[in-house]
Structures are given as structure tokens and as C-alpha cells.
Design an enzyme around this catalytic site. Structure first.
Site, PDB file in Angstrom:
ATOM      1  N   MET A  50       0.847  -1.203   0.000  1.00 39.74           N
ATOM      2  CA  MET A  50       0.000   0.000   0.000  1.00 39.74           C
ATOM      3  C   MET A  50       0.881   1.252   0.000  1.00 39.74           C
ATOM      4  O   MET A  50       1.632   1.503   0.939  1.00 39.74           O
ATOM      5  CB  MET A  50      -0.943  -0.015   1.211  1.00 39.74           C
ATOM      6  CG  MET A  50      -2.046  -1.065   1.082  1.00 39.74           C
ATOM      7  SD  MET A  50      -3.168  -1.123   2.483  1.00 39.74           S
ATOM      8  CE  MET A  50      -2.173  -1.987   3.708  1.00 39.74           C
ATOM      9  N   MET A  51       0.752   2.016  -1.085  1.00 36.45           N
ATOM     10  CA  MET A  51       1.543   3.243  -1.242  1.00 36.45           C
ATOM     11  C   MET A  51       1.304   4.175  -0.072  1.00 36.45           C
ATOM     12  O   MET A  51       0.144   4.394   0.300  1.00 36.45           O
ATOM     13  CB  MET A  51       1.104   4.004  -2.505  1.00 36.45           C
ATOM     14  CG  MET A  51       1.472   3.348  -3.809  1.00 36.45           C
ATOM     15  SD  MET A  51       3.234   3.241  -4.036  1.00 36.45           S
ATOM     16  CE  MET A  51       3.567   4.857  -4.675  1.00 36.45           C
TER      17      MET A  51
ATOM     18  N   CYS B  85      -2.845  -1.914  -9.986  1.00 37.40           N
ATOM     19  CA  CYS B  85      -3.061  -0.522  -9.595  1.00 37.40           C
ATOM     20  C   CYS B  85      -3.653   0.256 -10.763  1.00 37.40           C
ATOM     21  O   CYS B  85      -3.113   0.243 -11.863  1.00 37.40           O
ATOM     22  CB  CYS B  85      -1.720   0.087  -9.179  1.00 37.40           C
ATOM     23  SG  CYS B  85      -1.906   1.774  -8.669  1.00 37.40           S
TER      24      CYS B  85
ATOM     25  N   LYS C 253       0.530  -9.684  -8.696  1.00 36.56           N
ATOM     26  CA  LYS C 253      -0.714  -9.259  -8.043  1.00 36.56           C
ATOM     27  C   LYS C 253      -1.569  -8.578  -9.106  1.00 36.56           C
ATOM     28  O   LYS C 253      -1.125  -7.633  -9.749  1.00 36.56           O
ATOM     29  CB  LYS C 253      -0.401  -8.290  -6.900  1.00 36.56           C
ATOM     30  CG  LYS C 253      -1.642  -7.774  -6.177  1.00 36.56           C
ATOM     31  CD  LYS C 253      -1.225  -7.059  -4.887  1.00 36.56           C
ATOM     32  CE  LYS C 253      -2.409  -6.498  -4.131  1.00 36.56           C
ATOM     33  NZ  LYS C 253      -2.869  -5.203  -4.671  1.00 36.56           N
TER      34      LYS C 253
ATOM     35  N   GLY D 269      -5.400  -5.693   3.207  1.00 34.22           N
ATOM     36  CA  GLY D 269      -4.839  -4.361   3.046  1.00 34.22           C
ATOM     37  C   GLY D 269      -5.364  -3.411   4.091  1.00 34.22           C
ATOM     38  O   GLY D 269      -4.811  -3.283   5.180  1.00 34.22           O
TER      39      GLY D 269
HETATM   40  C1  LIG Z   1      -3.567   3.506   0.506  1.00 41.03           C
HETATM   41  C2  LIG Z   1      -3.499   2.330  -0.439  1.00 41.03           C
HETATM   42  C3  LIG Z   1      -2.406   2.185  -1.282  1.00 41.03           C
HETATM   43  C4  LIG Z   1      -2.313   1.082  -2.145  1.00 41.03           C
HETATM   44  N1  LIG Z   1      -1.179   0.917  -2.887  1.00 41.03           N
HETATM   45  C5  LIG Z   1      -1.009  -0.230  -3.612  1.00 41.03           C
HETATM   46  C6  LIG Z   1       0.217  -0.538  -4.243  1.00 41.03           C
HETATM   47  O1  LIG Z   1       1.213   0.190  -4.150  1.00 41.03           O
HETATM   48  N2  LIG Z   1       0.292  -1.685  -4.968  1.00 41.03           N
HETATM   49  C7  LIG Z   1      -0.768  -2.547  -5.085  1.00 41.03           C
HETATM   50  O2  LIG Z   1      -0.650  -3.595  -5.722  1.00 41.03           O
HETATM   51  N3  LIG Z   1      -1.933  -2.286  -4.480  1.00 41.03           N
HETATM   52  C8  LIG Z   1      -2.074  -1.164  -3.729  1.00 41.03           C
HETATM   53  N4  LIG Z   1      -3.236  -0.961  -3.040  1.00 41.03           N
HETATM   54  C9  LIG Z   1      -4.297  -1.977  -3.115  1.00 41.03           C
HETATM   55  C10 LIG Z   1      -4.135  -3.001  -1.987  1.00 41.03           C
HETATM   56  O3  LIG Z   1      -2.901  -3.695  -2.120  1.00 41.03           O
HETATM   57  C11 LIG Z   1      -5.290  -4.010  -2.004  1.00 41.03           C
HETATM   58  O4  LIG Z   1      -5.255  -4.720  -3.215  1.00 41.03           O
HETATM   59  C12 LIG Z   1      -6.654  -3.343  -1.870  1.00 41.03           C
HETATM   60  O5  LIG Z   1      -6.642  -2.373  -0.841  1.00 41.03           O
HETATM   61  C13 LIG Z   1      -7.748  -4.388  -1.587  1.00 41.03           C
HETATM   62  O6  LIG Z   1      -7.508  -5.091  -0.386  1.00 41.03           O
HETATM   63  P1  LIG Z   1      -8.265  -4.696   0.990  1.00 41.03           P
HETATM   64  O7  LIG Z   1      -9.731  -4.688   0.681  1.00 41.03           O
HETATM   65  O8  LIG Z   1      -7.870  -5.776   1.961  1.00 41.03           O
HETATM   66  O9  LIG Z   1      -7.789  -3.332   1.384  1.00 41.03           O
HETATM   67  C14 LIG Z   1      -3.354   0.137  -2.181  1.00 41.03           C
HETATM   68  C15 LIG Z   1      -4.452   0.285  -1.335  1.00 41.03           C
HETATM   69  C16 LIG Z   1      -4.530   1.358  -0.459  1.00 41.03           C
HETATM   70  C17 LIG Z   1      -5.706   1.480   0.479  1.00 41.03           C
END
Ligand SMILES: Cc1cc2nc3c(=O)[nH]c(=O)nc-3n(C[C@H](O)[C@H](O)[C@H](O)COP(=O)(O)O)c2cc1C
Length: 332
Positions: free
Chosen positions: A21-22, A103, A142, A236
Site C-alpha cells: 500500500m503506497m 493498480c 498481483k 490491506g
Molecule cells: C492507501 C493504499 C495504497 C495502495 N497501494 C497499492 C500498491 O502500491 N500496490 C498494489 O498492488 N496495491 C495497492 N493498493 C491496493 C491493496 O494492495 C489491495 O489490493 C486493496 O486495498 C484491496 O484489499 P483490501 O480490501 O484488503 O484493502 C493500495 C491500497 C490502499 C488502500
């Protein structure tokens, strides 16, 4: 006789991981999460190949030894550049390198990074092959279950099939499509419906592949349920906002009999790390911004958050303030 390689790490398990997560899963966040769970696989924020090859690579790769098992996520679409970056990741000690094909941000689409690559399976396969040829650590992908205009199950199978042919054995599936025009990245994590059934079909049709489910998972019970179908679960937002969930993971999902760390104990264990960060000229909030969810669900939670998100910017004695926050958690 001690084993020859006493420092060798055990085989990597993706049974439970925290998502890349960025701006969130930076090294400070990961150090903190590791204090709660030994077994969880942690992912870095996405680092683009451009940043790594032309920027301050040491800064992007920096991590603490305690963060393992640890995977570096890369964003890019040039096989040569990705191979070079995978090599840097391996040299820096990462346990896995992951390619971001999920992303949806405009910024990354313009550079052919992220979810738009789902429309170019042959290129992703080429990238993965180049990375696998360059390193001995696992290379994983991913991705989403589709993008607008390419969201049929047959197209998803074509994508996974081509990347498998290139040698990839582990896929983390964010179980919703990405809509590449018109939705913000945040909306793209909320609006397209979750389709666990599609991810499950993928596991059924590619039984030899490791399929890790991601998207919308919030509790240990849900993890357990999904682990009946999938090889792993990736969390996440819930892991970030409610990090204490990780304190149950080793016992509940890995069958380890290690005692569960307490909330105040975890924050106390972070204290020396914060002291080191301050001594290097850093600010305490760089680290403590990631612990705001630690008191979630308790009467002192508001005060805890206020101390570490508001008062912290006014104090000249950050460690005294940290001690106050630790005290609030005591007995929890
Ligand atoms: C703040 C934020 C930043 C994210 N940055 C990335 C990232 O850099 N690379 C990526 O593959 N997914 C990124 N995601 C997506 C998450 O890895 C994840 O796939 C998504 O949040 C769904 O999972 P969750 O419902 O458990 O949060 C980001 C999500 C959030 C909330």
C-alpha cells in the site's frame, strides 16, 4: 553439529500477508506490524523501475532485518528494467519480488504500470520470464480479475495462463475488476463488486497454482473460511486500520503456540526503534502515524489517536508523549 546455514530462512508462506500500500506500508509500518506477527508476509509499497534505476535505490530498498519475510513490489513493464530491479531486490535480501498488475491510477497507466497491463498478457509474461531468469527468489504477480473492456472469465484465464507459461506459480488476486477511466484509485477499491466466486473458479481451474485472495477481508474468521478454498489471504486496509488483528495471526492461522503480544507491549517494543529514528534526525510521527489504529475499539482510543496525531506536533518531548500513549494501552 549446528546446521551449515544457520541463517537460512524457512520456505516462504503466503498463507497470510499484508498488502502493498503506497504511503502506508513503508519501512516504519512494516517494522511495527512485524512486532505483532512473526509469520505474516509483508509487502513494500510499490516501487517503480524508474525510481529504483534512476533514483535513490538504497532509500527505496531500505528495510530492517526483522521485517522478513518481506516482498518487494515493483511497478513497470520493461522486461530488462524489471529484471534489473528484481536483481537489486534479491541483492538487498528481499524474499520475493512481486509485479503490480492491479493498480489503476492514471499516473501509472501513462507509464504502462499496474492494472492496464491486464490488457497485455504477453508483455506481462515476458516481464515475468525476464525477472525469473534474473533471480533465484520467487517472482509473483498481483492482479485484478479484469479491467473494463477485458473482464470476461476467458480473458482472465488467458492472462493467468500466459503468465503461468512464463513460469509464475503464485498469483494474488484482488477479486474485483479495475475501471481504468472515470474512477479514482480509491473508488476502484470500493465500487467494482467483489467477486470471490471468480477467484475461486480460477483456483479450481488452475489447481497447480498458488492463488492468494485479496479484497474486502476483515476478520480472522473470514480468513479461515477463505483458506478452505485459497492458498492464502492478503489483507490491506483492515490490517492497516486495525493492526492488532495481526496479533492473532500466528496462533490462529499458522498454529503457532507463541503467546499473543499485548497492545502496550507492542508499542513498548517500538520505543527503541523510535529512539533510533529520532537520533537519525527523523520525526516520531513518521513511525507513530502507522500505530493510530492500535487502540481501536477501546474507550481510550480517541485520546490515543489525539496524542499521536495532534499533540505529537506540538510537543518537544515526543518520547514522553509516547510513554503516555503506552500507558493508555496498558491492561488492554
Ligand atoms: C492507501 C493504499 C495504497 C495502495 N497501494 C497499492 C500498491 O502500491 N500496490 C498494489 O498492488 N496495491 C495497492 N493498493 C491496493 C491493496 O494492495 C489491495 O489490493 C486493496 O486495498 C484491496 O484489499 P483490501 O480490501 O484488503 O484493502 C493500495 C491500497 C490502499 C488502500
Amino acid at each position: 553439529m549446528p546446521p551449515e546455514h544457520t541463517t537460512a530462512r524457512p520456505a516462504l508462506s503466503r498463507r497470510f500477508s499484508v498488502a502493498p500500500m503506497m504511503d502506508w506500508t513503508d519501512r516504519h509500518c512494516r517494522f511495527f506490524l512485524r512486532l505483532l506477527s512473526r509469520e505474516t508476509l509483508l509487502y513494500t509499497e510499490m516501487v517503480t523501475t524508474g525510481a529504483l534505476l534512476h533514483g535513490d535505490a538504497a532509500r527505496f530498498l531500505r528495510h530492517d532485518d526483522s521485517e522478513h519475510p518481506l516482498a518487494l513490489q515493483l511497478g513497470g513493464s520493461s522486461p530488462e528494467e524489471l529484471a534489473a530491479c528484481a536483481r537489486l531486490a534479491e541483492q538487498a535480501g528481499y524474499d520475493e519480488v512481486n509485479l503490480n498488475v492491479g493498480c489503476p491510477s492514471d499516473r501509472v497507466q501513462n507509464n504502462m504500470i499496474g492494472a492496464c497491463l491486464m490488457g497485455h498478457p504477453a508483455l506481462v509474461a515476458e516481464c515475468v520470464k525476464a525477472m525469473l531468469d534474473a533471480v533465484a527468489i520467487p517472482v509473483t504477480v498481483k492482479h485484478r480479475i479484469g479491467i473494463n473492456g477485458r473482464d470476461s472469465y476467458a480473458e482472465l484465464c488467458d492472462f493467468v495462463g500466459q503468465v503461468r507459461e512464463a513460469g509464475c506459480r503464485s498469483f494474488t488476486v484482488h477479486a474485483r475488476i479495475a475501471i481504468l477511466e472515470g474512477l479514482s484509485p480509491k473508488e476502484n477499491r470500493e465500487i467494482p463488486p467483489l467477486r470471490y466466486d471468480v477467484a475461486a473458479q480460477l483456483k479450481h481451474d488452475f489447481p497447480d497454482l498458488e492463488i492468494v485472495l485479496n479484497g474486502g477481508i476483515k476478520t480472522i474468521e473470514e480468513c479461515r473460511e477463505h483458506l478452505r478454498t485459497f492458498d492464502g489471504v492478503m489483507l490491506g486496509r483492515e490490517a492497516y486500520h486495525n493492526p492488532y488483528l495481526l496479533a492473532q495471526v500466528d496462533r490462529e492461522l499458522f498454529d503457532r503456540d507463541t503467546p499473543q503480544v499485548g497492545r502496550s507491549e507492542a508499542l513498548l517494543a517500538l520505543r527503541p526503534y523510535i529512539e533510533r529514528h529520532l537520533a537519525e534526525g527523523g520525526a516520531m510521527h513518521h513511525v507513530t502515524r502507522h500505530v493510530l489504529g492500535l487502540a481501536q475499539g477501546f474507550p481510550g482510543a480517541r485520546r490515543f489517536r489525539q496524542l499521536l496525531s495532534v499533540d505529537i506536533h506540538k510537543t518537544k518531548e515526543p518520547l514522553a508523549l509516547l510513554d503516555q500513549a503506552i500507558e493508555l494501552l496498558q491492561g488492554r
